[in-house]
Design an enzyme around this catalytic site. Structure first.
Site, mmCIF file in Angstrom:
data_model
loop_
_atom_site.group_PDB
_atom_site.id
_atom_site.type_symbol
_atom_site.label_atom_id
_atom_site.label_comp_id
_atom_site.label_asym_id
_atom_site.label_seq_id
_atom_site.Cartn_x
_atom_site.Cartn_y
_atom_site.Cartn_z
ATOM 1 C CB CYS A 188 -2.699 9.393 -4.588
ATOM 2 S SG CYS A 188 -4.125 9.327 -3.470
ATOM 3 C CE LYS A 243 -3.463 2.886 0.585
ATOM 4 N NZ LYS A 243 -4.446 3.140 -0.491
#
Ligand code: DHB
Length: 310
Positions: A129, A44
């Site tokens: 992101c 992650k």
């Protein structure tokens, strides 16, 4: 023999999780590594400090297998947690360490720590992101992308790649490739989710996720055409030394095949892994093998990048 090599690392299988899916905790990372049909795992995306992420609901599966929308907001256990994980993990599979600092300084700080550590895997710098309010996707800012890579390569010598957002214009493919080709990148991973889509629940006229008024990153079947275009466009433009990880819209063996046909060396599974669990890798590999045998190929090199145009 469906394998790949990137920066001297051998991948005995070409599939792995896409960052963000099944990779936040040690247990989840272990489950991806434990699959007999994954070639690697990606962690992650980490920030320097732990983050709880955005308020729930922050992930939603669209009806009819169309895909997913999420605005997780970079929930992660913090950089040191993933450093501990990779330091202790005994595995023959390569590990991609993903980082997504909220500033250039934060990214460079984590890159320095990775450089100075015993970590001997690959690093994925996530420039895409879409889900942190107020923080633009770096890779849509070409000057900022050039600047961070220029600084990173003044000191970073381990295998480094970047995770890109989708591009939608031919000139943008040219522009980003011209920047990336200036650096000794090991790989480019394309695509991240299509940022800031909006899904409505038609029974209630309501958005389906809470953060950002319902705006979130779209993945799954809905994004396959965009993913293939980005893999293909970048494979046609990047130096051959830069390998491509194809990500986006993979729900079947045929989707994996199509990514390879467009030039992918590895293929990542995001939405469908979230939906189906790690059993997805066995199914996709079997479906891919059937296609390859049916076509009479014996290796991925027989068709990688060999998309036909008319
Ligand atoms: C998140 C989503 C992304 O697409 C990404 O690249 C990093 C983080 C998130 O919302 O957690």
């Amino acid at each position: 023999n469906l394998t790949a090599t990137i920066a001297g690392f051998n991948f005995e299988h070409i599939m792995l999780n896409a960052a963000g899916v099944m990779c936040q905790t040690a247990e989840e990372l272990d489950s991806v590594l434990a699959s007999a049909h994954t070639g690697a795992v990606v962690t992650k995306s980490a920030t320097s400090s732990l983050r709880p992420g955005n308020p729930a609901p922050r992930y939603y599966e669209l009806p009819n297998k169309l895909g997913t929308i999420n605005s997780m907001g970079l929930p992660n256990e913090g950089f040191n947690y993933y450093m501990d994980y990779v330091a202790k993990k005994q595995t023959h599979k390569p590990i991609f360490f993903s980082i997504a600092g909220l500033s250039k300084q934060e990214n460079l700080e984590m890159l320095h720590q990775l450089q100075d550590s015993d970590f001997n895997g690959l690093v994925e710098l996530n420039l895409s992101c879409p889900n942190v309010p107020g923080k633009p996707q770096t890779a849509y800012d070409f000057e900022a992308t050039q600047a961070i890579l220029t600084e990173a390569f003044t000191f970073f010598t381990k295998p480094l790649g970047v995770k890109l957002p989708p591009y939608f214009d031919i000139v943008h493919f040219d522009d980003i490739a011209n920047i990336l080709n200036q650096f000794p990148l090991a790989f480019v991973n394309t695509i991240n989710s299509i940022g800031n889509g909006l899904v409505i629940d038609d029974a209630t006229d309501t958005v389906v996720i809470k953060p950002k008024g319902g705006f979130g990153g779209v993945g799954g079947t809905l994004v396959k055409a965009t993913a293939l275009a980005n893999v293909r466009a970048l494979r046609l433009r990047l130096n051959p030394e830069i390998k491509i990880i194809g990500t986006g819209g993979v729900t079947s063996g045929r989707d994996v095949y199509d990514h390879i046909l467009c030039g992918a060396d590895l293929v990542e599974v995001g939405s469908q892994l979230a939906i189906e669990g790690v059993a997805v890798f066995e199914r996709l590999e079997r479906e891919l093998s059937e296609i390859i045998i049916e076509k009479g190929y014996t290796s991925l090199a027989d068709f990688r990048g060999q998309l036909k145009v008319i």
